[in-house]
Motif scaffolding. Sequence first.
Motif, short mmCIF file in Angstrom:
data_model
loop_
_atom_site.label_atom_id
_atom_site.label_comp_id
_atom_site.label_asym_id
_atom_site.label_seq_id
_atom_site.Cartn_x
_atom_site.Cartn_y
_atom_site.Cartn_z
N ALA A 86 -4.21 21.90 3.70
CA ALA A 86 -4.59 22.09 5.34
C ALA A 86 -3.20 22.00 5.88
O ALA A 86 -2.84 22.63 6.97
CB ALA A 86 -5.45 21.07 5.65
N LEU A 87 -2.26 21.02 5.44
CA LEU A 87 -1.03 20.95 6.19
C LEU A 87 -0.07 22.20 5.98
O LEU A 87 0.47 22.70 7.22
CB LEU A 87 -0.31 19.62 5.47
CG LEU A 87 -1.14 18.20 5.86
CD1 LEU A 87 -0.38 17.38 4.98
CD2 LEU A 87 -0.94 17.88 7.30
N ARG A 88 -0.11 22.75 4.97
CA ARG A 88 0.53 23.99 4.61
C ARG A 88 0.25 24.99 5.55
O ARG A 88 0.99 25.90 5.97
CB ARG A 88 0.70 24.18 3.16
CG ARG A 88 1.43 25.55 2.79
CD ARG A 88 1.71 25.62 1.21
NE ARG A 88 0.51 25.53 0.58
CZ ARG A 88 -0.17 26.54 -0.05
NH1 ARG A 88 0.33 27.85 0.23
NH2 ARG A 88 -1.22 26.58 -0.44
N TYR A 89 -1.02 25.43 5.60
CA TYR A 89 -1.43 26.41 6.49
C TYR A 89 -1.47 26.14 7.98
O TYR A 89 -1.55 26.94 8.98
CB TYR A 89 -2.78 26.81 6.23
CG TYR A 89 -3.01 27.46 4.88
CD1 TYR A 89 -2.24 28.53 4.41
CD2 TYR A 89 -3.91 27.15 4.15
CE1 TYR A 89 -2.39 29.43 3.50
CE2 TYR A 89 -4.04 27.88 2.77
CZ TYR A 89 -3.34 28.95 2.50
OH TYR A 89 -3.36 29.52 1.44
N GLY A 90 -1.12 24.71 8.41
CA GLY A 90 -0.92 24.33 9.60
C GLY A 90 -2.26 24.04 10.43
O GLY A 90 -2.55 23.87 11.73
N ALA A 102 3.07 20.59 -0.76
CA ALA A 102 3.13 19.30 0.05
C ALA A 102 4.44 19.70 1.26
O ALA A 102 5.54 19.87 0.65
CB ALA A 102 3.28 18.03 -0.48
N PRO A 103 4.32 19.42 2.43
CA PRO A 103 5.42 19.48 3.37
C PRO A 103 6.44 18.81 3.07
O PRO A 103 6.48 17.58 2.56
CB PRO A 103 4.92 19.30 4.80
CG PRO A 103 3.45 19.39 4.70
CD PRO A 103 2.92 19.16 3.37
N GLU A 104 7.68 19.19 3.23
CA GLU A 104 8.94 18.45 3.07
C GLU A 104 8.89 17.04 3.51
O GLU A 104 9.43 16.14 3.03
CB GLU A 104 10.13 19.19 3.26
CG GLU A 104 11.60 18.51 2.75
CD GLU A 104 11.50 18.14 1.17
OE1 GLU A 104 12.24 17.18 0.55
OE2 GLU A 104 10.86 19.06 0.40
N GLU A 146 1.82 14.39 12.83
CA GLU A 146 0.66 13.61 13.37
C GLU A 146 -0.02 12.85 12.27
O GLU A 146 -0.16 11.45 12.37
CB GLU A 146 -0.61 14.21 14.04
CG GLU A 146 -1.70 13.49 14.37
CD GLU A 146 -2.87 14.47 14.77
OE1 GLU A 146 -4.00 13.47 14.91
OE2 GLU A 146 -2.70 15.63 15.12
N VAL A 147 -0.03 13.50 11.20
CA VAL A 147 -0.61 12.69 9.92
C VAL A 147 0.39 11.66 9.54
O VAL A 147 0.09 10.53 9.27
CB VAL A 147 -0.68 13.73 8.69
CG1 VAL A 147 -1.00 12.79 7.39
CG2 VAL A 147 -1.81 14.55 9.03
N LEU A 148 1.72 11.80 9.33
CA LEU A 148 2.64 10.89 9.10
C LEU A 148 2.86 9.86 10.02
O LEU A 148 2.96 8.55 9.67
CB LEU A 148 4.06 11.59 8.91
CG LEU A 148 4.31 12.45 7.80
CD1 LEU A 148 5.70 13.10 7.88
CD2 LEU A 148 3.93 11.83 6.38
N ALA A 149 2.71 10.02 11.47
CA ALA A 149 2.79 8.92 12.50
C ALA A 149 1.69 7.88 12.45
O ALA A 149 1.68 6.83 12.56
CB ALA A 149 2.81 9.73 13.97
N GLY A 207 0.81 -1.20 -0.19
CA GLY A 207 0.04 0.07 0.03
C GLY A 207 0.87 1.42 -0.03
O GLY A 207 1.77 1.44 0.96
N LEU A 208 0.76 2.17 -0.86
CA LEU A 208 1.49 3.07 -1.09
C LEU A 208 0.87 4.59 -0.73
O LEU A 208 -0.02 4.68 -0.50
CB LEU A 208 1.86 3.41 -2.74
CG LEU A 208 2.30 2.06 -3.42
CD1 LEU A 208 2.32 2.68 -4.93
CD2 LEU A 208 3.59 1.92 -2.85
N VAL A 209 1.95 5.42 -0.16
CA VAL A 209 1.40 6.68 0.21
C VAL A 209 1.97 7.68 -0.91
O VAL A 209 3.29 7.67 -1.29
CB VAL A 209 2.11 7.09 1.47
CG1 VAL A 209 2.06 8.73 1.77
CG2 VAL A 209 1.82 6.43 2.83
N ILE A 210 0.77 8.30 -1.73
CA ILE A 210 1.25 8.94 -2.86
C ILE A 210 0.95 10.32 -2.73
O ILE A 210 -0.08 10.73 -2.14
CB ILE A 210 0.18 8.32 -3.87
CG1 ILE A 210 0.69 6.57 -4.01
CG2 ILE A 210 0.38 9.03 -5.35
CD1 ILE A 210 -0.23 6.20 -4.91
N VAL A 211 1.79 11.47 -3.51
CA VAL A 211 1.66 12.80 -3.20
C VAL A 211 1.65 13.30 -4.56
O VAL A 211 2.55 13.18 -5.22
CB VAL A 211 2.78 13.28 -2.23
CG1 VAL A 211 2.74 14.85 -2.25
CG2 VAL A 211 2.74 12.82 -0.64
#
Length: 217
Positions: free
Chosen positions: A152-156, A184-186, A162-165, A46-50
């Motif tokens: 939503a991530l970029r604006y904080g 997308a955050p680095e 938390e999302v990555l964890a 299962g992939l995480v795709i950005v």
Amino acid sequence: MSEEPDTEAAPGPEATEAELARHATKMAKKKAARDKIMATKSGEKGLVIVHTGTGKGKSSSGFGMILRCIAHQMPCAVVQFIKGAWDTGERRLLTTHFGDLCQFHAMGEGFTWETQDKTRDIAAAARGWDKAKELIRDPSIRLVLLDEINIALRYGYLDTAEVLAFLAAEKPPLTHVVLTGRGAPEALVEAADLVTEMTLVKHPFRSGIKAQPGVEF
């Protein structure tokens, strides 16, 4: 390993037998090299795709993957973090014709300059993320599209860590998660399995053309 770029054009309609034979030999070597590479690829994950970048096509690409899942009879789901108030073509299509295979949750209230209320925007993003976690935890759902979550991530409005964890700890092994939106955050880019950056070359908006159905929504 990437395929080497072609240094000569394919034979045209007036090619000689020698040129055609040379082209056939070249393609046979390419096929052998490709087959050798493919023989080493057997696993599934299962992939995480950005999908990110300033160019158009991030959400469109994500919805293309949703349609692929539907074609394969694979249950999938969409959570929209920004465009919830829009009557989009993809929303109409999926809810009207494919509701049995694709859940669609429009959780946003529009772009931030439309709501003009940061507290409200943060609350809407939190509701969207709660729904996303619920869907991702369900192993029967093979792909979850988190449309415009990168904004939503970029604006904080959501915490990237938390999302990555959560994705690392709770995403089922064969579930794909697609995260779209510019900026997308680095940390997300580093953690993802597949990242595509859409580059803006030209856009009709700059020439006074408004967003149009069938193209933007």
